[in-house]
Design a protein around this motif. Structure first.
Motif, PDB file in Angstrom:
ATOM      1  N   ALA A 130       0.853  -1.404   0.100  1.00  0.00           N
ATOM      2  CA  ALA A 130       0.030  -0.129   0.072  1.00  0.00           C
ATOM      3  C   ALA A 130       0.901   1.069   0.133  1.00  0.00           C
ATOM      4  CB  ALA A 130      -1.040  -0.040   1.190  1.00  0.00           C
ATOM      5  N   ASP A 131       1.923   1.243   0.649  1.00  0.00           N
ATOM      6  CA  ASP A 131       2.965   2.393   0.643  1.00  0.00           C
ATOM      7  C   ASP A 131       3.502   2.712  -0.857  1.00  0.00           C
ATOM      8  OD1 ASP A 131       2.716   1.949   3.381  1.00  0.00           O
ATOM      9  OD2 ASP A 131       5.026   2.006   3.770  1.00  0.00           O
ATOM     10  N   ILE A 132       3.450   1.611  -1.637  1.00  0.00           N
ATOM     11  CA  ILE A 132       4.087   1.946  -2.918  1.00  0.00           C
ATOM     12  C   ILE A 132       2.962   2.864  -3.779  1.00  0.00           C
ATOM     13  CG2 ILE A 132       4.631   1.009  -5.185  1.00  0.00           C
ATOM     14  CD1 ILE A 132       6.805   0.795  -2.917  1.00  0.00           C
ATOM     15  N   GLY A 133       1.642   2.527  -3.607  1.00  0.00           N
ATOM     16  CA  GLY A 133       0.288   3.276  -4.138  1.00  0.00           C
ATOM     17  C   GLY A 133       0.406   4.593  -3.293  1.00  0.00           C
ATOM     18  N   ALA A 134       0.637   4.482  -1.962  1.00  0.00           N
ATOM     19  CA  ALA A 134       0.618   5.929  -1.651  1.00  0.00           C
ATOM     20  C   ALA A 134       1.812   6.791  -2.027  1.00  0.00           C
ATOM     21  CB  ALA A 134       0.763   5.784   0.078  1.00  0.00           C
ATOM     22  N   ILE A 179      -3.085   2.111  -7.823  1.00  0.00           N
ATOM     23  CA  ILE A 179      -2.893   1.086  -6.810  1.00  0.00           C
ATOM     24  C   ILE A 179      -3.710   1.351  -5.582  1.00  0.00           C
ATOM     25  CG2 ILE A 179      -1.188   0.225  -5.257  1.00  0.00           C
ATOM     26  CD1 ILE A 179       0.977   0.659  -7.124  1.00  0.00           C
ATOM     27  N   MET A 180      -3.826   2.552  -4.953  1.00  0.00           N
ATOM     28  CA  MET A 180      -4.593   2.867  -3.897  1.00  0.00           C
ATOM     29  C   MET A 180      -6.261   2.627  -4.215  1.00  0.00           C
ATOM     30  SD  MET A 180      -2.662   4.069  -1.789  1.00  0.00           S
ATOM     31  CE  MET A 180      -3.499   5.067  -0.603  1.00  0.00           C
ATOM     32  N   MET A 181      -6.711   2.722  -5.592  1.00  0.00           N
ATOM     33  CA  MET A 181      -8.247   2.522  -5.856  1.00  0.00           C
ATOM     34  C   MET A 181      -8.304   1.042  -5.489  1.00  0.00           C
ATOM     35  SD  MET A 181     -10.095   4.521  -8.801  1.00  0.00           S
ATOM     36  CE  MET A 181      -8.821   4.733 -10.024  1.00  0.00           C
ATOM     37  N   LYS A 182      -7.448   0.039  -6.351  1.00  0.00           N
ATOM     38  CA  LYS A 182      -7.463  -1.441  -6.021  1.00  0.00           C
ATOM     39  C   LYS A 182      -7.623  -1.716  -4.379  1.00  0.00           C
ATOM     40  CE  LYS A 182      -7.669  -4.146  -9.498  1.00  0.00           C
ATOM     41  NZ  LYS A 182      -8.026  -3.416 -10.481  1.00  0.00           N
ATOM     42  N   MET A 183      -6.868  -1.227  -3.847  1.00  0.00           N
ATOM     43  CA  MET A 183      -6.539  -1.333  -2.316  1.00  0.00           C
ATOM     44  C   MET A 183      -7.926  -0.967  -1.404  1.00  0.00           C
ATOM     45  SD  MET A 183      -3.393  -2.448  -1.810  1.00  0.00           S
ATOM     46  CE  MET A 183      -3.067  -2.595  -0.135  1.00  0.00           C
ATOM     47  N   THR A 187     -10.370  -5.837  -0.178  1.00  0.00           N
ATOM     48  CA  THR A 187     -10.931  -6.411   1.036  1.00  0.00           C
ATOM     49  C   THR A 187     -10.968  -5.571   2.194  1.00  0.00           C
ATOM     50  OG1 THR A 187      -8.765  -7.307   1.680  1.00  0.00           O
ATOM     51  CG2 THR A 187     -10.283  -8.807   0.556  1.00  0.00           C
ATOM     52  N   GLU A 188     -11.380  -5.849   3.468  1.00  0.00           N
ATOM     53  CA  GLU A 188     -11.285  -4.902   4.605  1.00  0.00           C
ATOM     54  C   GLU A 188      -9.875  -4.591   5.029  1.00  0.00           C
ATOM     55  OE1 GLU A 188     -13.010  -2.360   6.544  1.00  0.00           O
ATOM     56  OE2 GLU A 188     -14.125  -3.468   5.041  1.00  0.00           O
ATOM     57  N   THR A 189      -9.090  -5.615   5.069  1.00  0.00           N
ATOM     58  CA  THR A 189      -7.590  -5.624   5.471  1.00  0.00           C
ATOM     59  C   THR A 189      -6.753  -4.869   4.355  1.00  0.00           C
ATOM     60  OG1 THR A 189      -7.723  -7.866   6.105  1.00  0.00           O
ATOM     61  CG2 THR A 189      -5.771  -6.835   5.765  1.00  0.00           C
ATOM     62  N   GLN A 190      -7.217  -4.960   3.112  1.00  0.00           N
ATOM     63  CA  GLN A 190      -6.514  -4.097   2.144  1.00  0.00           C
ATOM     64  C   GLN A 190      -6.900  -2.473   2.343  1.00  0.00           C
ATOM     65  OE1 GLN A 190      -7.893  -6.279  -1.200  1.00  0.00           O
ATOM     66  NE2 GLN A 190      -5.749  -6.921  -1.937  1.00  0.00           N
ATOM     67  N   LYS A 191      -8.051  -2.472   2.663  1.00  0.00           N
ATOM     68  CA  LYS A 191      -8.668  -1.072   2.872  1.00  0.00           C
ATOM     69  C   LYS A 191      -7.884  -0.366   3.961  1.00  0.00           C
ATOM     70  CE  LYS A 191     -12.432   2.152   2.831  1.00  0.00           C
ATOM     71  NZ  LYS A 191     -13.810   2.356   2.795  1.00  0.00           N
ATOM     72  N   LYS A 192      -7.751  -0.999   4.924  1.00  0.00           N
ATOM     73  CA  LYS A 192      -7.141  -0.741   6.287  1.00  0.00           C
ATOM     74  C   LYS A 192      -5.568  -0.271   6.155  1.00  0.00           C
ATOM     75  CE  LYS A 192      -9.382  -2.473  10.330  1.00  0.00           C
ATOM     76  NZ  LYS A 192      -9.593  -4.067  10.860  1.00  0.00           N
ATOM     77  N   MET A 193      -5.029  -1.111   5.069  1.00  0.00           N
ATOM     78  CA  MET A 193      -3.495  -1.032   4.738  1.00  0.00           C
ATOM     79  C   MET A 193      -3.444   0.309   3.924  1.00  0.00           C
ATOM     80  SD  MET A 193      -2.444  -4.719   3.289  1.00  0.00           S
ATOM     81  CE  MET A 193      -0.725  -4.371   2.544  1.00  0.00           C
TER      82      MET A 193
END
Ligand code: 3HC
Length: 325
Positions: A130-134, A179-183, A187-193
């Motif tokens: 997720a950091d790579i997306g951010a 990437i952020m959109m996909k996350m 799932t709930e975990t991906q959104k949290k990340m």
């Protein structure tokens, strides 16, 4: 101290030449490498372009770290291309700096010894995907906000390098947002990340624009010389105004309780980053400063045989050409 040095240098220069130079800047005529320029202008450009080039090169490290762990082949290819682009940006910028009479080896030596700075943001870690997306969304987003106006900067080679760089940076920002959109839609975990990545990278991204205008040492002179086109706070405000709706679209929350729309100014009120943390990172005490310099020094040492080989090959070719003449 730096501002004083620039002033004292100007005091030994011909006032007529200085006036003509400023008139040229005011008329938006580009300064080219062979033109006369004040020594302070030249030194400031070497500092800024050099720091910028170093940022591109050091900026490869936090993302390069994830190339082997990208979740799909497609994401791996995109990230690989992006990291290669950053190397290219570094090269355009070193080449622009060289037109001012400094060598690339000299700049590299100053980076490796810690004498020259690179952007504070690259002293923060990328802990997960997720950091790579951010990073793409926020860091490249902040970089573009700062770099689009630099396409109009007064020094020709820098301005032309920025035109090429900006084209690629906007692709970088979009891949991060993707990437952020996909996350965020995952799932709930991906959104949290995704939310956690935003929480950790938001304030370091705001710091990329530099200290507040009140603390900025170089802004006044650099804006008069059109080395810099906007103040640090102006660009930071634009970045916040652009990014808040993007976060809303993702369904993520900017980690700032004071964030409110201010109708009167037509922008958001927001909290400043912790400036003591910023200055501490600049002094070398960020979470990754030591690692980043160690990695660059190791790459430089490991690459010595390639540089030596290329030099030996060039020398051989030169000797063969001389012998044939
Ligand atoms: N990180 C590290 N140092 C910073 C900084 C930051 N985010 N912001 C400011 N500083 C330093 C300045 O370099 C200066 O230090 P120095 O006198 O020792 O050189 C000091 O803090 C005071 O700040 P000022 O506001 O007076 O400095 P500037 O007028 O130079 O403004 C700047 C700072 C806005 C970063 C300006 O230099 C600039 O626009 N530079 C060109 C853009 C750039 O370097 N971008 C790097 C971003 S990352 C990137 O491009 C990679 C991409 O792929 C994501």
């Amino acid at each position: 101290m730096y501002a004083q040095m620039i002033k004292s240098e100007a005091s030994t220069e011909d006032p007529k030449q200085l006036k003509e130079f400023q008139a040229k800047i005011d008329d938006n005529i580009k300064v080219e490498p062979r033109d006369w320029m004040p020594e302070g202008y030249r030194k400031t450009l070497i500092r800024q372009i050099g720091q910028h080039a170093h940022s591109e090169i050091v900026g490869q490290l936090p993302e390069g770290n994830w190339i082997t762990r990208a979740p799909t082949l497609e994401r791996k290819m995109i990230l690989l291309a992006k990291v290669q682009d950053e190397a290219g940006h570094g090269l355009y910028l070193y080449a622009a700096a060289e037109t001012l009479g400094v060598s690339r080896d000299d700049l590299t030596e100053q980076l490796l010894s810690g004498k020259m700075k690179y952007s504070s943001i690259f002293n923060y870690p990328t802990l997960n995907w997720a950091d790579i997306g951010a990073v793409g969304w926020l860091v490249d987003g902040a970089a573009i906000m700062n770099q689009v106006p630099l396409q109009r900067t007064s020094y020709g080679p820098y301005s032309r390098a920025m035109i090429r760089i900006c084209k690629e940076e906007s692709f970088h920002q979009r891949q991060g947002y993707d990437i952020m959109m996909k996350m965020a839609q995952g799932t709930e975990t991906q959104k949290k990340m995704a939310q956690d990545a935003l929480n950790r990278l938001w304030y370091p991204s705001l710091m990329m624009f530099g200290p507040s205008d009140a603390e900025s040492v170089h802004s006044t002179q650099n804006m008069a010389w059109k080395i810099k086109m906007n103040t640090n706070d102006e660009l930071r405000q634009k970045f916040v105004d652009q990014t808040v709706p993007q976060a809303q679209y993702l369904g993520l929350t900017i980690p700032d309780e004071n964030l409110t729309w201010n109708e009167e100014k037509g922008g958001y009120d927001y909290s400043d980053p912790d400036w003591s943390e910023f200055f501490d990172v600049l002094k070398g005490n960020g979470p990754c400063n030591v690692d980043r310099l160690e990695a660059r020094n190791k790459a430089w040492d490991d690459g010595a045989w390639v540089r030596d080989g290329l030099m030996a090959h060039a020398e051989k070719k030169r000797a063969a050409k001389t012998a044939a003449e």
